[in-house]
Design a protein around this motif. Structure first.
Motif, mmCIF file in Angstrom:
data_model
loop_
_atom_site.group_PDB
_atom_site.id
_atom_site.type_symbol
_atom_site.label_atom_id
_atom_site.label_comp_id
_atom_site.label_asym_id
_atom_site.label_seq_id
_atom_site.Cartn_x
_atom_site.Cartn_y
_atom_site.Cartn_z
ATOM 1 N N PRO A 18 0.832 -1.207 0.000
ATOM 2 C CA PRO A 18 0.000 0.000 0.000
ATOM 3 C C PRO A 18 0.864 1.253 0.000
ATOM 4 O O PRO A 18 1.913 1.297 0.621
ATOM 5 N N SER A 20 0.637 5.795 -0.158
ATOM 6 C CA SER A 20 -0.216 6.908 0.272
ATOM 7 C C SER A 20 -1.256 7.240 -0.794
ATOM 8 O O SER A 20 -2.346 7.708 -0.483
ATOM 9 N N ASP A 22 -2.889 5.013 -2.535
ATOM 10 C CA ASP A 22 -3.994 4.074 -2.342
ATOM 11 C C ASP A 22 -4.899 4.526 -1.201
ATOM 12 O O ASP A 22 -6.112 4.375 -1.264
ATOM 13 N N ASP A 23 -4.323 5.095 -0.166
ATOM 14 C CA ASP A 23 -5.133 5.598 0.946
ATOM 15 C C ASP A 23 -6.034 6.744 0.484
ATOM 16 O O ASP A 23 -7.215 6.797 0.836
ATOM 17 N N GLU A 24 -5.489 7.629 -0.293
ATOM 18 C CA GLU A 24 -6.272 8.744 -0.798
ATOM 19 C C GLU A 24 -7.383 8.249 -1.723
ATOM 20 O O GLU A 24 -8.523 8.727 -1.671
ATOM 21 N N ALA A 26 -8.795 5.264 -1.611
ATOM 22 C CA ALA A 26 -9.795 4.576 -0.784
ATOM 23 C C ALA A 26 -10.696 5.596 -0.087
ATOM 24 O O ALA A 26 -11.916 5.410 -0.005
ATOM 25 N N GLN A 27 -10.098 6.667 0.429
ATOM 26 C CA GLN A 27 -10.907 7.698 1.079
ATOM 27 C C GLN A 27 -11.833 8.387 0.080
ATOM 28 O O GLN A 27 -12.979 8.688 0.392
#
Length: 137
Positions: A18, A20, A22-24, A26-27
């Motif tokens: 993962p 950063s 991918d986090d954005e 997903a959010q």
């Protein structure tokens, strides 16, 4: 030198780890799903309120339409009929039919008796309340 009892697991490729970004993403997808859900909820509530308003308007123009009450003279009696004088007493039975879905209240009333276009007598009635779709006597 390997210690006994420990097993080395293979490391995943760097592309599967993962980041950063991918986090954005997903959010962003979470916010997008939440926004779609809110739009659906607001749409359902709006449709429900429109249906409710349409039903109320239909009921107002059909079932709850205000109609005039009907006053009927059911009968009358002459109590005193003097042979030589001009005084006489008449008792009248009047009914009020209320065709509305709500009660009809009426206040003190005065009725005039006309004889050849001139007022010959006057009667006063007490206030009353005709219940919905009933006749008050």
């Amino acid at each position: 030198m390997e210690e006994q009892g420990q097993v080395k697991l293979p490391q995943p490729p760097a592309a599967d780890l993962p980041s950063s970004d991918d986090d954005e993403a997903a959010q962003y997808l979470k916010k997008l799903r939440r926004r779609k859900c809110m739009i659906k909820c607001c749409g359902c509530i709006t449709v429900f309120l429109q249906i409710k308003i349409i039903v109320i308007v239909i009921l107002i123009f059909t079932l709850f339409r205000i109609k005039n009450p009907f006053f009927t003279l059911n009968g009358f009696t002459i109590n005193k009929f003097p042979t030589s004088g001009t005084n006489m007493s008449i008792t009248a039975v009047v009914s009020v039919k209320n065709p509305n879905m709500a009660p009809f209240r009426f206040s003190n009333t005065t009725t005039n008796l006309y004889y050849y276009g001139m007022v010959a007598g006057e009667a006063k009635a007490m206030p009353g309340n005709a219940k919905a779709r009933r006749t008050f006597i």
